[in-house]
Motif scaffolding. Sequence first.
Motif, short mmCIF file in Angstrom:
data_model
loop_
_atom_site.label_atom_id
_atom_site.label_comp_id
_atom_site.label_asym_id
_atom_site.label_seq_id
_atom_site.Cartn_x
_atom_site.Cartn_y
_atom_site.Cartn_z
N ARG A 100 0.80 -1.02 0.02
CA ARG A 100 0.08 0.14 0.18
C ARG A 100 0.91 1.23 0.20
N CYS A 101 1.86 1.17 0.77
CA CYS A 101 2.81 2.35 0.86
C CYS A 101 3.38 2.58 -0.48
N VAL A 102 3.85 1.50 -1.23
CA VAL A 102 4.46 1.67 -2.55
C VAL A 102 3.69 2.40 -3.38
N ASN A 103 2.29 2.08 -3.42
CA ASN A 103 1.39 2.56 -4.50
C ASN A 103 1.03 3.86 -4.10
N ASN A 110 3.31 10.94 -9.23
CA ASN A 110 2.71 11.06 -10.62
C ASN A 110 3.22 9.87 -11.54
N ALA A 111 3.30 8.60 -11.14
CA ALA A 111 3.59 7.27 -11.95
C ALA A 111 2.51 7.19 -12.74
N SER A 118 -1.20 -1.85 -9.95
CA SER A 118 -0.29 -2.00 -9.13
C SER A 118 1.16 -1.20 -9.36
N ALA A 119 1.66 -0.38 -8.40
CA ALA A 119 2.90 0.33 -8.54
C ALA A 119 3.89 -0.82 -8.56
N VAL A 120 5.02 -0.17 -8.97
CA VAL A 120 6.30 -1.05 -8.85
C VAL A 120 7.31 -0.56 -7.97
N GLY A 121 7.81 -1.22 -6.81
CA GLY A 121 8.45 -0.20 -6.12
C GLY A 121 8.93 -1.46 -4.78
N VAL A 289 11.93 2.81 -3.16
CA VAL A 289 12.34 3.04 -4.42
C VAL A 289 10.94 2.61 -5.22
N VAL A 290 10.71 3.43 -6.30
CA VAL A 290 9.35 3.43 -6.98
C VAL A 290 10.09 3.46 -8.67
#
Length: 523
Positions: A100-103, A110-111, A118-121, A289-290
């Motif tokens: 959740r934090c990564v997202n 602004n990814a 889902s974000a990548v990080g 890191v993202v």
Amino acid sequence: MALSRTVDGSEEHFVSSVFGSRYVRNNLPKYRMPEDETPKDAAYQIIHDELLLDGNPRLNLASFVTTWMEPECDKLIMESLNKNYIDMDEYPITTELQDRCVNMIARLFNAPIGEHDSAVGAGCVGSSEAIMLAGLAFKRKWQHKMKAAGKPYDKPNMVTGSNVQVCWEKFARYFEVELRDVKLQKDKYVLDVREAVELVDENTICVCAILGSTYNGEFEDVKLLNDLLEEKNSKTGWATPIHVDAASGGFVAPFLYPNLQWDFRLKWVKSINVSGHKYGLVYAGVGWVVWRSKEELPEDLVFHVNYLGADQPTFTLNFSKGASQLIAQYYQFIRLGFSGYKSIMESCAAQAAYLREAILATGDFTILSKDIGVPLVAFSLKDRSGFDEYDIADALRNYGWIVPAYTMAPNAQEVSLLRVVVREDFGMSLAERLVNDIKATVEKLKRRPTKLINEVADAIAKTSHDGHKQKKRRVDDQLSDLIGSRPLHEVVKNASVFDEELNKKRAFRYHKKNAVHKTNGVC
């Protein structure tokens, strides 16, 4: 980790208890394990007493790292200290909180990800690990590209400013990447992005830009760097990417400067690191890191762990690590929200602005930090003839303040400065007290014989190897040049060393002349 130093085995070293009659009567060895157990209250008291000599974290203005959190978060941290984050099978909720934090962070930066994507990080042990992971991703992706083109892939390089944090130098050395650093110059203390782009070639894995230099808090011009790389990439077809080291500024810029373009809104920014334990408002040590998208993280660097029937990809340098800081980060995100972070950053910026104006008003300093940047004040003495920034830093310790003095990065080492980092727990009352203590310190230093006088007098004393008479003659020659033909005792008999600068110099040289043959170092 810091490397341990060896201990001279010829002499035994002991730790003694302050309250020996109440706890333990026998001293404990410092550098070997004691033979017997120590009572728990005695062990606590011994360590507690030694730690009294540490500085006060709230007065440590050298550090960007968070030194205060709410009691409720402290409680959560204590409840999760025994959790090893890597045990994803056993602690699936902790893994979910990390995701959740990564997202949240990726969207804050602004990814370009959809509402349900889902974000990548990854959560890391500070920005140092985050930078290592980002660098490895760049190197591996570049290697894949060069292999596919049938070109050599054994000489990667990366371009940075010489003001980067040491972890970038570590990455380059540990993972065999040539570090091409753009040197600083006086009055320009961040990366010259035009020079950086000129250093880019086909083997450049990335260009690093810093959002908040550790030297003066200044933001580097990521937007201009992106535009220049766009022009070069379109001509060459190299597709050289940007990594933004936002360790200090990543949790500042979105709240104070929302229109500043430095993040994934820029085409060539492919990854960003940020320190949760700085303006992310969490105790040390957690970083993040993202990546812009999953295409920026080569699949062959990712390890897959199957827990509860679901795939959990991991990309880390270490294995075991505590879960408490990750949980604390999630607490801060949901506790404060965007408006809460914005309020705190505005408060820090206001205190930094007050400090900047008050320090500038003394007339003794030049401000080296910028209005737009991390909330800190970096300042340098206008006149170092009598004392320098290191003297001020030493003197401020008498008041309990820890204020770092240091020199700028190559090639601006001739510039030395002091830096005050404003954190959430600083407060305006402490800011006012610091200004008063800086003023008092400078006034005291002005009233002492100047450092230049000490150095000149010592140099005079060391020039002679021909005996006391020759030494005395050379000193007298220097004094006569200073005061003319008047007898020295007449010059100084009515002068205090705490009066005018010229009288200070004359009086000090008089005392130095009489003591120049001494060997005990005392005048």
